[in-house]
Enzyme design. Structure first.
Site, PDB file in Angstrom:
ATOM      1  N   ASP A 229       6.520  -3.948 -14.878  1.00 28.29           N
ATOM      2  CA  ASP A 229       5.833  -4.351 -13.647  1.00 28.29           C
ATOM      3  C   ASP A 229       6.755  -5.186 -12.756  1.00 28.29           C
ATOM      4  O   ASP A 229       7.331  -6.175 -13.202  1.00 28.29           O
ATOM      5  CB  ASP A 229       4.586  -5.163 -14.004  1.00 28.29           C
ATOM      6  CG  ASP A 229       3.545  -5.140 -12.911  1.00 28.29           C
ATOM      7  OD1 ASP A 229       3.905  -5.346 -11.745  1.00 28.29           O
ATOM      8  OD2 ASP A 229       2.357  -4.908 -13.227  1.00 28.29           O
ATOM      9  N   HIS A 285       3.869  -1.294 -11.773  1.00 30.11           N
ATOM     10  CA  HIS A 285       2.496  -1.716 -11.515  1.00 30.11           C
ATOM     11  C   HIS A 285       1.588  -0.549 -11.126  1.00 30.11           C
ATOM     12  O   HIS A 285       1.857   0.167 -10.168  1.00 30.11           O
ATOM     13  CB  HIS A 285       2.487  -2.769 -10.406  1.00 30.11           C
ATOM     14  CG  HIS A 285       1.190  -3.497 -10.270  1.00 30.11           C
ATOM     15  ND1 HIS A 285       0.639  -4.236 -11.289  1.00 30.11           N
ATOM     16  CD2 HIS A 285       0.323  -3.617  -9.223  1.00 30.11           C
ATOM     17  CE1 HIS A 285      -0.493  -4.770 -10.888  1.00 30.11           C
ATOM     18  NE2 HIS A 285      -0.713  -4.403  -9.642  1.00 30.11           N
TER      19      HIS A 285
END
Length: 302
Positions: A229, A285
């Protein structure tokens, strides 16, 4: 008490309901979705596609993708500039008045939408949330905004400046969404005393036994972490971990935190009862394939 509260909250819906309320056409459990920052309820490339995919995989399911505002433009803007506590209250009212949710529902939040739905579970037990799936949610907040998703990169630059200048000012706590889950480990007392949203739902000031009881009503609380992420900082927040207090380098897991050790929110009890599931996937993400979703998340919705 919970049953009485349900009747009070759903009173207006009961007045207009003229036929028996059922989950949906074939007995499936309804699903409520809450999108993340920079997105909206109905974007055909994101939430719209996810809603369509779930409806294809589970025929007859009722899927409500929350729209915060009168249209998709307002919905997107409210993901940046709005009072989160007011949003949660609005959603609680909306869910209570939806006859299709009377028998309960599952919830799936994406990015910041996940912690907002957790607030719904803690504050509004009627109708009952069965399973909460957090997809890249930041349950201990963030201490950084390294990259913004979508087409709002110019807004991210502006928001960074606001957060750096004073995330815990009353004005930003009421109007800037990201400030309301900004968690500064270097200024712990400032965070605990002046965070309007995150410090409240995470029991940082006092223990609200109602929050604790309501969260434990969940059958499952599923947290998905994205291993690579570049949006959430620290990424451990997606599994309810965070940076150790007083510095900004070392992290700790949920299980090592005071929140868990003192069981201030009931998470330790839920963990022991097998109600917490921690999932991880490679990728950035909210980046996942339909196949991954089907293999790892779909069964929670059936």
């Amino acid at each position: 008490m919970a049953a009485v509260l349900c009747l009070l909250l759903a009173g207006s819906a009961l007045l207009v309901a003229s036929s028996p309320v059922r989950h949906s056409t074939n007995g499936t459990i309804p699903l409520v979705l809450w999108h993340g920052m920079g997105d909206n309820c109905c974007n055909p490339l994101s939430m719209g596609a996810i809603k369509k995919m779930i409806e294809e995989e589970i025929p007859g399911i009722y899927v409500l993708s929350l729209k915060i505002g009168k249209n998709v433009i307002e919905d997107t803007e409210n993901g940046f500039f709005s009072d989160v506590n007011e949003q949660v209250s609005m959603v609680c009212s909306l869910l209570a008045q939806d006859p299709k949710l009377k028998g309960g529902y599952n919830a799936m939040g994406f990015s910041q939408g996940a912690q907002f739905l957790r607030a719904v579970a803690q504050r509004c037990p009627c109708p009952s949330m069965k399973t909460l799936i957090s997809v890249g949610g930041q349950h201990q907040g963030v201490y950084g905004l390294p990259r913004c998703p979508g087409e709002q990169s110019h807004l991210c630059d502006f928001i960074r400046k606001l957060l750096n200048s004073g995330a815990y000012t009353n004005y930003l706590q009421q109007h800037l969404v990201q400030a309301q889950y900004w968690h500064d480990p270097l200024n712990d007392s400032l965070y605990k005393n002046y965070s309007h949203f995150l410090a409240d739902i995470n029991q940082e000031r006092t223990i609200n036994e109602t929050y604790k009881k309501n969260l434990q009503l969940l059958d499952k609380f599923v947290m998905v972490k994205f291993q690579n992420d570049t949006v959430v900082d620290p990424v451990e927040s997606e599994w309810f971990g965070f940076l150790k207090t007083g510095q900004a380098k070392e992290t700790e897991t949920l299980q090592d935190s005071i929140l868990y050790k003192e069981d201030r929110l009931g998470l330790a009890a839920m963990d022991k009862a097998g109600k917490l599931d921690f999932l991880a996937t490679d990728g950035d993400h909210l980046q996942f394939t339909r196949e991954w979703f089907k293999e790892n998340l779909l069964h929670y919705l059936k």
